[in-house]
Design a protein around this motif. Structure first.
Motif, mmCIF file in Angstrom:
data_model
loop_
_atom_site.group_PDB
_atom_site.id
_atom_site.type_symbol
_atom_site.label_atom_id
_atom_site.label_comp_id
_atom_site.label_asym_id
_atom_site.label_seq_id
_atom_site.Cartn_x
_atom_site.Cartn_y
_atom_site.Cartn_z
ATOM 1 N N ILE A 32 5.158 4.484 5.622
ATOM 2 C CA ILE A 32 3.559 4.044 5.061
ATOM 3 C C ILE A 32 2.819 3.259 6.085
ATOM 4 O O ILE A 32 1.663 3.567 6.221
ATOM 5 C CB ILE A 32 3.732 3.334 3.654
ATOM 6 C CG1 ILE A 32 4.377 4.380 2.453
ATOM 7 C CG2 ILE A 32 2.470 2.765 3.069
ATOM 8 C CD1 ILE A 32 4.838 3.531 1.313
ATOM 9 N N LYS B 298 1.637 5.324 8.877
ATOM 10 C CA LYS B 298 0.224 6.103 8.369
ATOM 11 C C LYS B 298 -0.979 5.073 8.208
ATOM 12 O O LYS B 298 -1.983 5.279 8.843
ATOM 13 C CB LYS B 298 0.464 6.706 6.987
ATOM 14 C CG LYS B 298 -0.212 7.883 6.487
ATOM 15 C CD LYS B 298 0.402 8.697 5.698
ATOM 16 C CE LYS B 298 -0.725 9.957 5.229
ATOM 17 N NZ LYS B 298 -0.685 10.161 3.972
ATOM 18 N N LYS B 299 -0.670 3.928 7.649
ATOM 19 C CA LYS B 299 -1.853 3.041 7.767
ATOM 20 C C LYS B 299 -2.375 2.640 9.148
ATOM 21 O O LYS B 299 -3.725 2.677 9.419
ATOM 22 C CB LYS B 299 -1.406 1.664 6.852
ATOM 23 C CG LYS B 299 -1.642 1.745 5.562
ATOM 24 C CD LYS B 299 -0.727 0.253 5.120
ATOM 25 C CE LYS B 299 -1.044 0.101 3.630
ATOM 26 N NZ LYS B 299 -2.429 -0.021 3.090
ATOM 27 N N VAL C 28 4.803 -3.317 1.086
ATOM 28 C CA VAL C 28 4.150 -2.910 1.893
ATOM 29 C C VAL C 28 2.901 -3.932 2.488
ATOM 30 O O VAL C 28 2.786 -4.393 3.327
ATOM 31 C CB VAL C 28 3.081 -1.567 1.667
ATOM 32 C CG1 VAL C 28 1.967 -1.198 2.483
ATOM 33 C CG2 VAL C 28 4.123 -0.225 1.581
#
Ligand code: DC
Length: 223
Positions: free
Chosen positions: A24, A27-28, A210
């Motif tokens: 995640i 990707k961010k 996250v």
């Protein structure tokens, strides 16, 4: 002036949620994600498939250069042209991978590839020795932990979703056994780097981890 690379090292024990979170985050940030555990798993899968004893270091090291590990951008994992994404997560691979990962001859080859990759990419790399050995000068180092029970429950749920047969007892024992072998091996054992930030994910949901991670990263990078 050339832009400086950013390398984010995420380490921690088995099933602490590293890969879920690392994907995640990568990707961010639009960085490459590298699952180093998958590399040890491919070697384990290959040895099992070829009838090589995963505790016979000489025999395993003898085939390491025949194994073509391919971590693809869509997070599928190939060994040569065989898709092993699912096969490398089965209980038999889980039960043997720590033996393979304890072999110095295997680690030198795989960590050599990881070190090379990190020289030319913005990367989020997860594993056991990323902050201590693979990228000791990583810009951000995070050590993720969670209780054994919490990790076992998470891994069990994940396996059920992926339809990988197992029992919770099996997973609990496997997590404990791998923690022990991974942190007691001689070469590059699982260990928190002195300058890593520890994050206990036991009480947190994935979005909460996250958020905590992004805060640590932004603070470190001064963003
Ligand atoms: O993260 P994982 O469960 O997929 O890792 C599989 C095994 O590989 C685990 O027993 C520890 C080992 N490993 C390692 O020794 N060093 C790494 N950098 C990554 C994984």
């Amino acid at each position: 002036m050339e832009k400086k690379l950013v390398r984010i090292a995420i380490d921690g024990p088995a099933a602490a949620g590293k890969s879920t979170i690392a994907k995640i985050i990568a990707k961010k940030l639009n960085y490459t994600y590298m699952d180093t555990g998958a590399m040890y798993r491919v070697v384990t899968w290959y040895c099992l498939k070829h009838g090589i004893n995963c505790q016979d270091e000489k025999a395993c090291v003898a085939v390491i250069n025949d194994i073509k590990i391919d971590l693809r951008p869509d997070n599928t994992v190939y060994c040569g042209d065989i898709d092993v994404t699912r096969e490398i997560r089965t209980p038999i691979v889980n039960a043997n991978v720590s033996y393979i990962a304890a072999m110095k001859g295997i680690r030198l080859v795989l960590s050599g590839m990881q070190k090379e990759f990190a020289k030319t990419h913005n990367v989020v790399m997860d594993g056991r020795d990323i902050g201590t050995y693979v990228i000791p000068d990583a810009e951000v180092k995070i050590f993720m932990i969670a209780s054994v029970e919490c990790r076992a429950q998470r891994r069990y749920k994940e396996n059920m979703e992926k339809k990988i047969p197992c029992t919770i007892e099996e997973i609990r024992e496997d997590v404990k056994k791998r923690d022990y072998i991974d942190s007691h091996r001689d070469f590059a054992p699982l260990k928190k780097a002195d300058d890593a930030i520890e994050l206990d994910t036991s009480p947190l949901t994935i979005p909460e981890v996250v958020t905590a991670m992004m805060k640590i990263i932004n603070d470190k990078l001064g963003a």
